[in-house]
Design an enzyme around this catalytic site. Structure first.
Site, PDB file in Angstrom:
ATOM      1  N   SER A 185      31.119  81.338   0.044  1.00  0.00           N
ATOM      2  CA  SER A 185      30.286  81.107   1.209  1.00  0.00           C
ATOM      3  C   SER A 185      31.250  80.846   2.344  1.00  0.00           C
ATOM      4  O   SER A 185      31.961  79.861   2.336  1.00  0.00           O
ATOM      5  CB  SER A 185      29.384  79.904   0.982  1.00  0.00           C
ATOM      6  N   ARG A 186      31.292  81.769   3.304  1.00  0.00           N
ATOM      7  CA  ARG A 186      32.298  81.638   4.356  1.00  0.00           C
ATOM      8  C   ARG A 186      31.953  80.528   5.338  1.00  0.00           C
ATOM      9  O   ARG A 186      32.789  80.110   6.116  1.00  0.00           O
ATOM     10  CB  ARG A 186      32.471  82.971   5.088  1.00  0.00           C
ATOM     11  N   VAL A 187      30.720  80.084   5.327  1.00  0.00           N
ATOM     12  CA  VAL A 187      30.357  78.967   6.192  1.00  0.00           C
ATOM     13  C   VAL A 187      30.749  77.669   5.498  1.00  0.00           C
ATOM     14  O   VAL A 187      31.231  76.729   6.104  1.00  0.00           O
ATOM     15  CB  VAL A 187      28.860  79.019   6.520  1.00  0.00           C
TER      16      VAL A 187
END
Lengths: 131, 510
Positions: B373-375
């Site tokens: 999850s890049r967030v």
């Protein structure tokens, strides 16, 4: 609907452009181009001629106002309608008058793909939609 | 009575004053839902066309002499030579809160037999995505209720998280669980009268699915009482490719209404690989040049412009968010195929579901190594960050050790303990479908597994032990759970309470 192969279409487009003066097709030029094509019969001439015919047909449609009414219009009325339409679309506009009883009353004018519908039938249909 | 008459009078006088100006064309060629129309010289790209008899169309290719268009819905009644009218409108669908609880088709027409949708608002299905200035970073979590997701691969409001995996690895289930948990949270907040809680509404877009699968999804949503918070957009396998191509855009338009009105929405596209196939069909029929795997050149742009509309926007731009969960089906686990790589590069992370894990009984079959999850943790509450921080590392170490330990039999005590803990974490993340775990419960369970709460329990019995612990916590420690939920952070005092609760449960178990 599309005639000719890509090459022929491109050639027809080029010829068509050369036949135009001032944004309109010059019929004299079109005639001489056709004569040359039919005389010389170059490769793919049939496709090119068909493409040119398509373009001419479309041009005619755009330069002709098809006016339909429920009853035949009187000569005076026809002249008046033609004058009004020519003022709007240019002096070289042709008019073709037809009768269509389904309109009930009023006029329906088609120039190219633009339609002005002032007929009773059109208004009824519009009302039906808006209800 | 009188005002109706006045209304009719007004309409009639308005109509009588001016003739209707229209752009018209003539159908010259039709096949497979794609028409070529002569005329229509002043038309816009993406404009809606009227074929009469309630048949609508969409202008796609604007050529020199003709227009390539798609027929929406049934094209049996459209014949060569028929007149087509331009409407001057872009293709729009009804939007608004009244859409909630409804099952609609691609044009927003109800399919559920509950009567017309009571909304006056329409929104074009193709719209520009919010710009840079109107965006806000993602900071609020979407609680999916799935422990592995919330702890390791958190999803935030406004994020786009791809769900990718082979057929029947539980992709739809993950999305459905997220939707069901949102409904649960919304309802709980309503009964509490909680003004702080921002409800998250869901839009489920079914593209090219079997009608039976869609019926099952709708049934599940209804059974769990999630329908009042959900809109279902259906373009089934038997609907035209045009409908399947447009359905995700319809879903986005419906979700965008919430985003632009200061509310939060979640949209699930199930699935975008079928969407790409439908778009390929439409493009090939329109004779657009084809590229790799015969997909048209703009298949990347198709998905990027769709997913770019999911965002968290600033107060000035509406102050809401639209979260997207696109689904992609892979063939034999190949995530490096054309469409999967495209969508992976567009989204802010992916949940990779593996069929091997699924058949081993690890369900949801989330491959922790390949999922990201890049967030990331900015979309987690603080308490979750405190307990979940080390878990991903521990799991990675466990997998490495597990691979080694297959060869050696004598392992030192430390390694064995590490292996056992890893096995326990894997067991902990197993979760039956449609049984969401609230975030406070997740925090306590994760704390317990890392701090010896599960010691002495054989790994095979972990699931059972966890179940008992969860039930006991829910029954006897509701106050503690509520406190964690409200404070969102494990303070010293709260930590002591958690410790005490876990210890007293262990004592009970003997």
């Amino acid at each position: 609907m599309k005639h000719g192969n890509k090459q022929e279409r491109l050639q027809a487009a080029r010829l068509w452009r050369s036949c135009r003066t001032g944004g309109r097709a010059d019929l004299e030029k079109v005639r001489s181009v056709l004569r040359l094509l039919l005389d010389a019969e170059p490769r793919g001439w049939q496709g090119i001629v068909r493409c040119l015919a398509d373009r001419l047909r479309q041009e005619t449609r755009e330069r002709t106002a098809a006016v339909s009414s429920a009853e035949p219009l009187s000569e005076a009325l026809q002249a008046e309608v033609t004058a009004v339409l020519r003022r709007r679309h240019g002096a070289d506009l042709q008019t073709a008058f037809t009768t269509d009883p389904a309109l009930i009353g009023g006029l329906r004018v088609r120039v190219g793909s633009e339609v002005w519908d002032g007929s009773i039938h059109g208004r009824l249909a519009a009302m039906e939609q808006s209800m | 009575m009188n005002d109706i008459l006045q209304d009719i009078e007004a309409k009639l006088t308005g109509l009588a004053s001016a003739p209707q100006r229209q752009q018209t064309g003539v159908v010259r060629e039709i096949g497979d839902g794609v028409v070529r129309i002569e005329g229509l010289s002043g038309i816009m790209s993406g404009e809606m066309l009227d074929f009469g008899d309630g048949v609508a169309g969409l202008a796609m290719n604007l050529d020199e002499a003709d227009v390539g268009a798609l027929v929406l819905g049934s094209f049996q009644s459209v014949r060569e030579g028929r007149e087509v009218r331009a409407t001057g409108r872009l293709l729009s669908v009804p939007v608004g809160k009244a859409m909630l609880g409804r099952v609609v088709d691609v044009l927003g027409r109800p399919l559920d037999g509950k009567g017309p949708v009571a909304t006056e608002e329409f929104s074009p299905i193709e719209r520009a995505a919010p710009g840079i200035m109107s965006r806000q970073p993602v900071s609020e979590p979407v609680q999916t209720g799935i422990m592995a997701v919330d702890a390791l691969i958190p999803i935030g409001r406004g994020q786009r998280e791809l769900i990718i995996g082979d057929r029947s690895t539980g992709k739809t289930t993950v999305c459905l669980d997220a939707i069901l948990h949102q409904a649960e949270l919304n309802r709980a907040a309503e009964t509490r009268g909680d003004k702080e809680h921002r409800p998250l509404y869901s839009v489920y877009v079914a593209v090219g699915q079997k009608q039976s699968s869609v019926a099952r999804v709708v049934n599940t949503l209804e059974e769990h009482g999630a329908m009042p918070y959900t809109v279902v957009v259906v373009a089934g396998a038997s609907d035209s490719a045009t409908s399947q191509y447009l359905a995700p855009f319809t879903g986005t338009a419906i979700g965008e209404w919430f985003r632009d009105h200061g509310q939060d929405a979640l949209v699930v596209y199930d699935d975008l690989s079928k969407h790409a196939v439908a778009y390929r069909q439409v493009s090939l029929l329109l004779k657009r040049p084809s590229g790799r795997e015969a997909y048209p050149g703009d298949v990347f742009y198709l998905h990027s412009r769709l997913l770019e509309r999911s965002a968290r926007v600033t107060k000035e731009a509406g102050g809401g968010s639209l979260t997207a969960l696109p689904v992609i089906e892979t063939q034999a686990g190949d995530i490096s195929a054309y469409i999967p790589t495209n969508v992976i590069s567009i989204t802010d992370g992916q949940l990779f579901l593996e069929s091997d894990l699924f058949y081993q009984g690890v369900r949801p079959a989330i491959s922790v190594g390949l999922s990201v999850s890049r967030v990331g943790s900015s979309a987690q509450i603080k308490a979750m960050k405190q307990v979940a921080g080390k878990i991903k590392l521990e799991l990675a170490q466990y997998r490495e050790l597990a691979a080694f330990s297959q060869f050696g039999s004598d392992l030192d005590a430390k390694t064995q303990a590490q292996l056992e803990r890893g096995r326990r974490i894997v067991e902990l993340f197993k979760q039956p479908q449609h049984e969401a775990v609230p975030v406070a419960m997740q925090v306590v369970l994760l704390w317990a597994v890392q701090n010896g709460g599960f010691d002495g329990v054989p790994p095979a019995k972990t699931t059972e032990f966890r179940g008992r612990l969860a039930t006991w916590l829910a029954q006897n420690q509701a106050g503690l759970l509520e406190k964690i939920r409200q404070e969102k952070v494990l303070s010293e005092a709260l930590l002591a309470e958690v410790k005490k609760a876990v210890e007293s449960f262990k004592q009970l178990q003997g």
